[in-house]
Design a protein around this motif. Structure first.
Motif, PDB file in Angstrom:
ATOM      1  N   ALA A 107       0.550  -0.639   0.174  1.00 33.13           N
ATOM      2  CA  ALA A 107       0.376   0.053   0.121  1.00 33.13           C
ATOM      3  C   ALA A 107       0.847   1.066  -0.061  1.00 33.13           C
ATOM      4  O   ALA A 107       1.631   1.484   0.790  1.00 33.13           O
ATOM      5  CB  ALA A 107      -0.706   0.357   1.068  1.00 33.13           C
ATOM      6  N   PHE A 108       0.331   2.287  -0.625  1.00 35.86           N
ATOM      7  CA  PHE A 108       0.880   3.481  -1.020  1.00 35.86           C
ATOM      8  C   PHE A 108       0.313   4.510  -0.075  1.00 35.86           C
ATOM      9  O   PHE A 108      -0.886   5.069  -1.033  1.00 35.86           O
ATOM     10  CB  PHE A 108       1.832   3.598  -2.363  1.00 35.86           C
ATOM     11  N   ILE A 109       0.797   4.776   0.436  1.00 34.46           N
ATOM     12  CA  ILE A 109       0.028   5.916   1.778  1.00 34.46           C
ATOM     13  C   ILE A 109      -0.660   7.418   1.343  1.00 34.46           C
ATOM     14  O   ILE A 109       1.236   7.833   1.733  1.00 34.46           O
ATOM     15  CB  ILE A 109      -0.214   5.605   2.902  1.00 34.46           C
ATOM     16  N   MET A 110      -1.056   8.193   0.826  1.00 33.93           N
ATOM     17  CA  MET A 110      -0.513   9.598   0.421  1.00 33.93           C
ATOM     18  C   MET A 110      -1.532  10.103   0.787  1.00 33.93           C
ATOM     19  O   MET A 110      -2.046  11.199   1.097  1.00 33.93           O
ATOM     20  CB  MET A 110      -0.985   9.983  -1.274  1.00 33.93           C
ATOM     21  N   ILE A 111      -1.943  10.255   2.654  1.00 29.61           N
ATOM     22  CA  ILE A 111      -3.752  10.931   3.139  1.00 29.61           C
ATOM     23  C   ILE A 111      -3.701  11.724   4.308  1.00 29.61           C
ATOM     24  O   ILE A 111      -1.958  10.380   4.937  1.00 29.61           O
ATOM     25  CB  ILE A 111      -4.532  10.499   2.889  1.00 29.61           C
ATOM     26  N   TYR A 120       3.799   8.337   1.945  1.00 32.04           N
ATOM     27  CA  TYR A 120       4.357   9.157   1.676  1.00 32.04           C
ATOM     28  C   TYR A 120       4.099  10.952   2.098  1.00 32.04           C
ATOM     29  O   TYR A 120       4.862  11.984   2.127  1.00 32.04           O
ATOM     30  CB  TYR A 120       3.809   9.612  -0.118  1.00 32.04           C
ATOM     31  N   SER A 121       3.080  10.719   2.867  1.00 36.14           N
ATOM     32  CA  SER A 121       2.813  11.992   3.885  1.00 36.14           C
ATOM     33  C   SER A 121       3.840  12.091   4.868  1.00 36.14           C
ATOM     34  O   SER A 121       4.284  11.383   5.866  1.00 36.14           O
ATOM     35  CB  SER A 121       1.353  10.800   4.689  1.00 36.14           C
ATOM     36  N   ASN A 122       3.567  13.262   5.228  1.00 35.52           N
ATOM     37  CA  ASN A 122       4.828  13.801   6.347  1.00 35.52           C
ATOM     38  C   ASN A 122       3.597  14.315   7.465  1.00 35.52           C
ATOM     39  O   ASN A 122       2.760  14.235   7.539  1.00 35.52           O
ATOM     40  CB  ASN A 122       5.898  14.744   5.507  1.00 35.52           C
TER      41      ASN A 122
END
Length: 641
Positions: free
Chosen positions: A72-76, A97-99
Motif C-alpha cells: 500500500a502507498f499511503i498519500m493521505i 509518502y505523507s509527512n
C-alpha cells in the motif's frame, strides 16, 4: 526473494491510498508511472469520492477491495486510519509518502512513535513516513511520486541505491542515464521509522539484480544493523558505497576531552565505514560513476598507499587527475604519455602491459579530444581490455557522451571529471573488507569510578599516585613528584599542574597556589614520547578507540588513528603505524625505539570499555612510551547519566 522483499519490490497488487484523478497532482503520479513503465500487476486506487481513477476502478476504503494487496502507498493525512485498514486487510508493507512525523519536530516524532507501535500491533512493515517510495527497474515496479519518472525509459543496471533523500533518487537516476548507467532498485527510506537503511541493504544483498549497493546518507540511524548488513553484502560479493553529507565541522558539538574533539562526527563516520567495509566517496558524481569499478571485485585490503599507472593521450588531462590522486595519498606507479603519438595498437599495447604489471594496483586510461571525434585511437583499446583482472578506470577530458555510454555498456568505469575519477580510484584503493565481529571478555572493573583506579583495573600501568588532603597534604609518594589539582580537566591550561617537585620543602611552597583543594601527587615519570589513548561511545556510530600523539597539543595537531571498539592488539599495532607523531619512536632514522607492543596492549585494553555499558568517554593523556613499557600519568573518565 523473501516475503518482505517480494511485497516491497515485486508486489502482485498495489493499493494507492489517496490516489488523485487529476493527472497533474503528485498523488496521481504513482498510478501514472506504474502504467507508463510497464507494471503488470494489479493497481487499486483508494479514493472515497470517485468510482474510477485514471481508468482504474476505485474503492472508498482499502477494506472494500476484493482480493489480496501486497503493498500500500499511503498519500493521505490520516495515515493512522489508512494503516489500520492495511492491518485489517493483511497488507504486509505500507510505504508512507505523507509527512508530519519526525520530520516536523517533537510532536511529530511522538506521533511517529505511536504509528510504529500501531504498525507492529497490526503486523505491517512501514517504509517512511516521508518516503518517496520504491522502484524496481527490472521488475517494472515504479511505486513513487518522484517526478524523474516522467522520463520515457528507465535504464536497467546492476547498481541499487538506498537514499535518505527521496529527491536524490531522481538525481541519481537521471545523471546515471545520461552516462549510460542503469540501476536495479531505488529506495527512499524517509524517516526510517521502521524499515531502515540497514534492513534494505540486507534485502539488496540477497537480490539477484543487484551487484553494487549505493547509499546516500544524511545520518546513520542504526549503526549496528547497517554493520551486520554490510558483512552480509560482503559475503555475497556486493560492494557497498556511501556518499554522506556532513564533512564539515559546522554544527558539531565536541565532547569534553581531546578524544571528543578528535573523534568528531565525520572522523567517527570514517572509522565506522572502514569497519563496515563501506567505500566512502567525496563527490555525488563519484557515487553515480563508481559502480563499474567495483562490480564483481573484492576489497583491495592494501596495507600501504595504492599505486596507479597512467596511460594518456593528453598530458594536461592526466596531470589534472594525477595531481588529485597525489593529494589523496595515492602514488603514481608510471606515466605513459602518448600525446600526438597514439595509435590504436600502440595505446592498446601500453594498456595491456600496465594491466599485467605487478608494479601497480590499478590503471587509469586518460583520453583527450579523440574520445569525442576519434574513439578508435584510444577508446576502442580500452574496450578490448574489459576482461582485465586489475581495476581499470577511464577519464575522458572532452564532452564525449557517446564514448562514456559505450564504456559503460562494457562495464568499464568512465569519469567526466578528474576529481571524481581520482576520488573513485582512491576510494577503491582504501577499500577494506568488513572487520569480523570482535570476541572479547567483558573487563571486570570491580565498580571502579575513579579514573586512575579504573584504568589500573583494566591493566594499564599507572604512575604511582595518592590524593593528598588539606590541610597537611600528607602523602607517601617518593620524590621527585608531579602535583595536580585533583579532579580538574585540562590541568595545564588551568595552571593546575606543577612538575619536578624535588622535596617536601618545594612541595610545601607550591601548595598555597592550589587554593586549598585536594591534590593528586604522582611520581615523576619520563619517556621517549607522549601518546594519547582515548575511548568514546559515539552517539551515532557507537564505541570508538583512538590513539594519537599526546600532550597539550593533541587536539591542535589532530594526528590520530581511530577504529570501532574493541580492537585486538594486532589492530592496535596498525593504528599506531598510522600516527605520524609516533614515527620517531617507531625507529625513524635510528632514533630510540619505544615499546610499541606495550602501547598496542594499552590501546586494546582501553578499547574493551566498549563492553562496559555505562562508560561514555575515557582518556589517558599523556601515556608515556618508554623503551621498555609504558606508563599513564593522567586520565579521565565520564559516565552516562
Amino acid at each position: 526473494m523473501n516475503r518482505l522483499a517480494q511485497a516491497l519490490f515485486r508486489p502482485r497488487a498495489v493499493a494507492l491510498i489517496g490516489a488523485s484523478g487529476d493527472p497533474a497532482k503528485n498523488t496521481a503520479r504513482p498510478q501514472r508511472y506504474l502504467r507508463k513503465h510497464g507494471y503488470t500487476g494489479r493497481i487499486v486506487p483508494i479514493n472515497p469520492g470517485r468510482k474510477e481513477v485514471l481508468g482504474e476502478t476505485a474503492f472508498a476504503t482499502l477494506t472494500d477491495v476484493p482480493g489480496e494487496i501486497d503493498h500500500a502507498f499511503i498519500m493521505i493525512e490520516d495515515v493512522e486510519r489508512a494503516l489500520e485498514d492495511c492491518g485489517a486487510k493483511g497488507v504486509p508493507v505500507a510505504s508512507i509518502y505523507s509527512n508530519g512525523f519526525a520530520d516536523s519536530g517533537p510532536d511529530g516524532a511522538a506521533r511517529q512513535a505511536r504509528l510504529i507501535e500501531q504498525a507492529k500491533r497490526l503486523g505491517v512493515r512501514v517504509l517512511g513516513p516521508n518516503s518517496m517510495g520504491a522502484i524496481d527497474i527490472p521488475g517494472r515496479m515504479t511505486l513513487t511520486v518522484n517526478a524523474i519518472l516522467e522520463m520515457e525509459r528507465l535504464p536497467a543496471g546492476g547498481a541499487s541505491i538506498v537514499s535518505q533523500s527521496g529527491t536524490m533518487l531522481g538525481t541519481v537516476l537521471s545523471r546515471g542515464a545520461a552516462r549510460g548507467l542503469g540501476f536495479a532498485k531505488l529506495v527512499s527510506v524517509g524517516n526510517e521509522a521502521d524499515l531502515g537503511v540497514g534492513e534494505i541493504v540486507e534485502l539488496l544483498a540477497a537480490d539477484a539484480d543487484t551487484r553494487v549497493i549505493l547509499l546516500f546518507l544524511e545520518t546513520i540511524r542504526d549503526a549496528q544493523r547497517l554493520l551486520l548488513a554490510c558483512r552480509k553484502s560482503h559475503a555475497a560479493g556486493k560492494p557497498v558505497v556511501a556518499y554522506k553529507l556532513g564533512r564539515s565541522a559546522l554544527g558539531e558539538a565536541l565532547a569534553r576531552s581531546h578524544t571528543g574533539a578528535l573523534a568528531g562526527a565525520d572522523a567517527a563516520v570514517d572509522a565506522y565505514f572502514r569497519d563496515c567495509g563501506i567505500v566512502r566517496v567525496d563527490f555525488l558524481e563519484t557515487l553515480i560513476e563508481i559502480p563499474p569499478l567495483l562490480a564483481g571485485r573484492k576489497p583491495s585490503n592494501l596495507s600501504r598507499a595504492g599505486r596507479v599507472a597512467v596511460v594518456t593521450t593528453t598530458g594536461g588531462g592526466a596531470a589534472a587527475a594525477v595531481d588529485r590522486l597525489g593529494a589523496l595519498g595515492v602514488e603514481l606507479a608510471s606515466m605513459n604519455d602518448l600525446t600526438m603519438t597514439a595509435t590504436n595498437d600502440g595505446y592498446g599495447a601500453t594498456l595491456e602491459r600496465l594491466l599485467r604489471s605487478p608494479d601497480c594496483d590499478a590503471v587509469l586510461a586518460v583520453v583527450g579530444s579523440s574520445a569525442q571525434f576519434h574513439p578508435q585511437l584510444a577508446v576502442e583499446p580500452i574496450l578490448r581490455a574489459v576482461a582485465a583482472e586489475k581495476p581499470l578506470a577511464a577519464f575522458l577530458t572532452p564532452h564525449a557522451e557517446a564514448s562514456l555510454a559505450l564504456l559503460a555498456s562494457r562495464g568499464i568505469a568512465a569519469f567526466r571529471t578528474p576529481e571524481a575519477c581520482a576520488d573513485a580510484l582512491a576510494a577503491f584503493l582504501r577499500w577494506q573488507a568488513p572487520r569480523p565481529a570482535p570476541s572479547r571478555a567483558v573487563p571486570d572493573l570491580n565498580g571502579k569510578t575513579d579514573p586512575f583506579e579504573l584504568f589500573a583495573a583494566l591493566g594499564v600501568p599507572m604512575a604511582p599516585w595518592q590524593i593528598a588532603q588539606p590541610p597537611h597534604y600528607a602523602h607517601g609518594i617518593d620524590y621527585p613528584v608531579a602535583v595536580k589539582a585533583a579532579g580538574v580537566e585540562h590541568k595545564t591550561e588551568k595552571r593546575a599542574l606543577r612538575l619536578d617537585i624535588l622535596n617536601r620543602k618545594q612541595f610545601d611552597e607550591i601548595v598555597p597556589a592550589f587554593g586549598g583543594v585536594p591534590l593528586l601527587v604522582q611520581r615523576m615519570e619520563r619517556g621517549l614520547a607522549e601518546a594519547l589513548v582515548g575511548y568514546r561511545d559515539d552517539p551515532v556510530v557507537g564505541p570508538l578507540v583512538l590513539v594519537g600523539a599526546g600532550g597539550v597539543l593533541a587536539e591542535l595537531h589532530k594526528d590520530c588513528s581511530m577504529r570501532c571498539a574493541p580492537v585486538s592488539v594486532a589492530e592496535a599495532e596498525t593504528m599506531i603505524s598510522e600516527v605520524k607523531g609516533l614515527a620517531a619512536i617507531r625507529g625513524y632514522r635510528n632514533l630510540p625505539r619505544g615499546d610499541m607492543a606495550a602501547l598496542a596492549g594499552v590501546i586494546s585494553q582501553v578499547s574493551a570499555l566498549a563492553l562496559v555499558p555505562d562508560v561514555s568517554e575515557a582518556e589517558i593523556n599523556p601515556l608515556l612510551v618508554r623503551s621498555d613499557g609504558v606508563v599513564a600519568v593522567d586520565a579521565l573518565v565520564a559516565f552516562k547519566e
